[in-house]
Enzyme design. Structure first.
Site, PDB file in Angstrom:
ATOM      1  N   GLY A  67       8.451   7.138  -3.383  1.00  0.00           N
ATOM      2  CA  GLY A  67       9.400   6.877  -2.429  1.00  0.00           C
ATOM      3  C   GLY A  67       9.546   5.387  -1.848  1.00  0.00           C
ATOM      4  N   ILE A  68       9.442   5.298  -0.505  1.00  0.00           N
ATOM      5  CA  ILE A  68       9.858   3.822  -0.148  1.00  0.00           C
ATOM      6  C   ILE A  68       8.951   2.812  -0.658  1.00  0.00           C
ATOM      7  CG2 ILE A  68       9.904   2.352   1.975  1.00  0.00           C
ATOM      8  CD1 ILE A  68      10.372   5.129   3.391  1.00  0.00           C
ATOM      9  N   TYR A 105       0.869  12.822  13.827  1.00  0.00           N
ATOM     10  CA  TYR A 105       1.712  11.653  13.178  1.00  0.00           C
ATOM     11  C   TYR A 105       2.351  10.789  13.917  1.00  0.00           C
ATOM     12  CZ  TYR A 105       5.174   9.787   9.768  1.00  0.00           C
ATOM     13  OH  TYR A 105       6.081   8.935   9.150  1.00  0.00           O
ATOM     14  N   THR A 131       0.722  -1.104  -0.022  1.00  0.00           N
ATOM     15  CA  THR A 131       0.007  -0.199   0.146  1.00  0.00           C
ATOM     16  C   THR A 131       0.815   1.236   0.022  1.00  0.00           C
ATOM     17  OG1 THR A 131      -0.200   0.175   2.260  1.00  0.00           O
ATOM     18  CG2 THR A 131      -1.686  -1.084   1.338  1.00  0.00           C
ATOM     19  N   GLY A 132       0.333   2.225  -0.755  1.00  0.00           N
ATOM     20  CA  GLY A 132       1.273   3.241  -0.832  1.00  0.00           C
ATOM     21  C   GLY A 132       2.557   3.201  -1.660  1.00  0.00           C
ATOM     22  N   GLY A 133       2.539   2.343  -2.665  1.00  0.00           N
ATOM     23  CA  GLY A 133       3.583   2.023  -3.657  1.00  0.00           C
ATOM     24  C   GLY A 133       3.791   2.717  -4.848  1.00  0.00           C
ATOM     25  N   THR A 134       3.075   3.870  -4.890  1.00  0.00           N
ATOM     26  CA  THR A 134       3.215   4.726  -5.894  1.00  0.00           C
ATOM     27  C   THR A 134       4.523   5.807  -5.800  1.00  0.00           C
ATOM     28  OG1 THR A 134       1.755   6.257  -5.131  1.00  0.00           O
ATOM     29  CG2 THR A 134       0.897   4.484  -6.668  1.00  0.00           C
TER      30      THR A 134
HETATM   31  N1  LIG Z   1      10.513   9.446   4.299  1.00  0.00           N
HETATM   32  C1  LIG Z   1      10.946   9.371   5.304  1.00  0.00           C
HETATM   33  O1  LIG Z   1      11.637  10.142   6.025  1.00  0.00           O
HETATM   34  C2  LIG Z   1      10.161   8.670   6.551  1.00  0.00           C
HETATM   35  C3  LIG Z   1      10.735   8.510   7.984  1.00  0.00           C
HETATM   36  C4  LIG Z   1       9.762   7.702   8.969  1.00  0.00           C
HETATM   37  C5  LIG Z   1       8.748   6.930   8.111  1.00  0.00           C
HETATM   38  N2  LIG Z   1       8.251   6.934   6.892  1.00  0.00           N
HETATM   39  C6  LIG Z   1       7.281   6.201   6.452  1.00  0.00           C
HETATM   40  O2  LIG Z   1       7.440   5.344   5.371  1.00  0.00           O
HETATM   41  C7  LIG Z   1       6.170   5.268   4.575  1.00  0.00           C
HETATM   42  C8  LIG Z   1       6.506   5.751   3.219  1.00  0.00           C
HETATM   43  O3  LIG Z   1       6.804   7.064   3.141  1.00  0.00           O
HETATM   44  P1  LIG Z   1       7.568   8.012   2.110  1.00  0.00           P
HETATM   45  O4  LIG Z   1       8.750   8.758   2.438  1.00  0.00           O
HETATM   46  O5  LIG Z   1       7.818   6.853   0.978  1.00  0.00           O
HETATM   47  O6  LIG Z   1       6.306   8.822   1.404  1.00  0.00           O
HETATM   48  P2  LIG Z   1       5.749   9.213   0.081  1.00  0.00           P
HETATM   49  O7  LIG Z   1       6.920   9.251  -1.115  1.00  0.00           O
HETATM   50  O8  LIG Z   1       5.189  10.480   0.273  1.00  0.00           O
HETATM   51  O9  LIG Z   1       4.781   8.149  -0.324  1.00  0.00           O
HETATM   52  C9  LIG Z   1       3.459   7.658   0.378  1.00  0.00           C
HETATM   53  C10 LIG Z   1       3.071   6.805  -0.395  1.00  0.00           C
HETATM   54  O10 LIG Z   1       1.697   6.637   0.432  1.00  0.00           O
HETATM   55  C11 LIG Z   1       0.458   6.802  -0.566  1.00  0.00           C
HETATM   56  N3  LIG Z   1      -0.613   7.107   0.330  1.00  0.00           N
HETATM   57  C12 LIG Z   1      -0.702   8.425   0.860  1.00  0.00           C
HETATM   58  N4  LIG Z   1      -1.983   8.502   1.850  1.00  0.00           N
HETATM   59  C13 LIG Z   1      -2.655   7.251   0.887  1.00  0.00           C
HETATM   60  C14 LIG Z   1      -3.924   6.654   0.914  1.00  0.00           C
HETATM   61  N5  LIG Z   1      -4.918   7.394   1.823  1.00  0.00           N
HETATM   62  N6  LIG Z   1      -4.310   5.722   0.422  1.00  0.00           N
HETATM   63  C15 LIG Z   1      -3.501   5.314  -0.496  1.00  0.00           C
HETATM   64  N7  LIG Z   1      -2.150   5.309  -0.351  1.00  0.00           N
HETATM   65  C16 LIG Z   1      -1.677   6.657  -0.061  1.00  0.00           C
HETATM   66  C17 LIG Z   1       0.972   7.912  -1.323  1.00  0.00           C
HETATM   67  O11 LIG Z   1       0.087   7.936  -2.526  1.00  0.00           O
HETATM   68  P3  LIG Z   1      -0.284   9.144  -3.164  1.00  0.00           P
HETATM   69  O12 LIG Z   1       0.847  10.007  -3.665  1.00  0.00           O
HETATM   70  O13 LIG Z   1      -1.459   8.745  -4.230  1.00  0.00           O
HETATM   71  O14 LIG Z   1      -1.248   9.678  -2.041  1.00  0.00           O
HETATM   72  C18 LIG Z   1       2.461   7.219  -1.763  1.00  0.00           C
HETATM   73  O15 LIG Z   1       2.225   6.188  -2.517  1.00  0.00           O
HETATM   74  C19 LIG Z   1       5.043   6.091   5.214  1.00  0.00           C
HETATM   75  O16 LIG Z   1       4.679   5.196   6.054  1.00  0.00           O
HETATM   76  C20 LIG Z   1       6.094   6.996   6.170  1.00  0.00           C
HETATM   77  O17 LIG Z   1       5.172   7.532   7.266  1.00  0.00           O
HETATM   78  C21 LIG Z   1       9.087   7.818   6.111  1.00  0.00           C
END
Ligand SMILES: NC(=O)c1ccc[n+]([C@@H]2O[C@H](COP(=O)([O-])OP(=O)(O)OC[C@H]3O[C@@H](n4cnc5c(N)ncnc54)[C@H](OP(=O)(O)O)[C@@H]3O)[C@@H](O)[C@H]2O)c1
Length: 254
Positions: free
Chosen positions: A18-19, A151, A13-16
């Site tokens: 970043g991580i 958060y 989930t949320g695979g579009t």
């Molecule tokens: N980056 C960091 O420094 C960091 C640090 C700690 C934890 N994390 C955790 O790591 C995970 C990934 O973060 P990331 O940095 O890769 O973030 P990201 O690049 O913003 O990616 C977030 C992903 O979640 C999806 N998403 C958000 N809301 C959604 C919803 N309601 N339904 C379906 N998809 C949804 C987004 O899709 P859309 O764009 O379509 O909304 C996107 O694919 C998150 O759980 C975040 O809390 C990240």
């Protein structure tokens, strides 16, 4: 009845972005059939272009139970099983206590906690015995930053939930773990509304706080997820694996 796919199958989930996007690439390279979800149409289309053709990209709001049900039906119809569920979608915004409203609070808990829980519940019949569940946590669950109370609390709830679920699902040998990133350079940083200069300042300031002297990459988290899902991690469950360059191990630098 759907015939089960012979290769391992992963739902992210949320695979579009970043991580999640990096993990989709890593798992595809490891031989998984991969299904990723997201919400924003622009990001869904970009992910479809960026990912290998064997990766399915679907719109499903992680905070809406009706959409989670449709996703479960789709996963069943396409693959008949799941070997890995990576619950990674999250809303991540900062706001002060005085400024945030009920909608801000509800969105964080609907997507980051309730949505994760019910996605796992709805996918559970599809998860094979011996499968793997991984939640995206955050170091913010345990170390405080002003403005990140909601958060951080949502991620704290998730870490607690994951531990209980690890015990609950152990009889089926389903391993449940969390991966808690520190500062990772993903598009999530841009979503904080910084100007380009402020974003560079933020990156530099964060790097100074990390003993390894830099932000992490999405690939560095993806590789940990791939490891936790693999047979190499067959005795790891109920764990929280921190990927933060040592940031929260040390005292803050001044
Ligand atoms: N980056 C960091 O420094 C960091 C640090 C700690 C934890 N994390 C955790 O790591 C995970 C990934 O973060 P990331 O940095 O890769 O973030 P990201 O690049 O913003 O990616 C977030 C992903 O979640 C999806 N998403 C958000 N809301 C959604 C919803 N309601 N339904 C379906 N998809 C949804 C987004 O899709 P859309 O764009 O379509 O909304 C996107 O694919 C998150 O759980 C975040 O809390 C990240």
């Amino acid at each position: 009845m759907t015939e089960e796919t012979s290769c391992p199958v992963a739902l992210i989930t949320g695979g579009t972005s970043g991580i999640g996007l990096a993990t989709a690439r890593a798992l595809h390279a490891d031989g998984y059939a991969v299904l990723v979800t997201g919400r924003n149409p622009h990001n869904l289309a970009a992910a479809e272009r960026a990912l290998p053709s064997g990766v399915a990209v679907l719109r499903a709001d992680a905070g809406v139970l009706a959409e989670i049900d449709v996703l479960a039906a789709e996963a069943r119809a396409r693959y008949g099983k799941l070997d890995l569920v990576f619950l990674n979608a999250a809303v991540a915004r900062s706001a002060s206590l005085e400024s945030l409203d009920e909608q801000f609070y509800d969105e964080h808990f609907d997507v980051n906690v309730k949505g994760q829980f019910f996605t796992l519940q709805r996918m559970l019949p599809l998860i094979v015995d011996g499968g793997s569940v991984i939640f995206s946590g955050s170091r913010i669950a345990k170390r405080a930053f002003a403005g990140w109370s909601v958060y951080g609390a949502s991620k704290g709830a998730l870490l607690s939930m994951a531990r209980a679920l690890a015990i609950e699902l152990a009889p089926r040998r389903i391993r449940v773990n969390t991966v808690s990133p520190g500062p990772i350079d993903t598009p999530a940083l841009k979503k904080q509304g910084f100007s380009p200069e402020k974003l560079d300042d933020f990156r530099s300031e964060m790097a100074l706080r990390v003993p390894l002297g830099r932000l992490g990459s999405d690939d560095e988290v993806a590789r940990v997820v791939a490891f936790l899902a693999s047979p190499a991690a067959s005795y790891i469950t109920g764990s929280d694996v921190v990927v933060d360059g040592g940031m929260f191990t040390t005292l803050p630098s001044r």
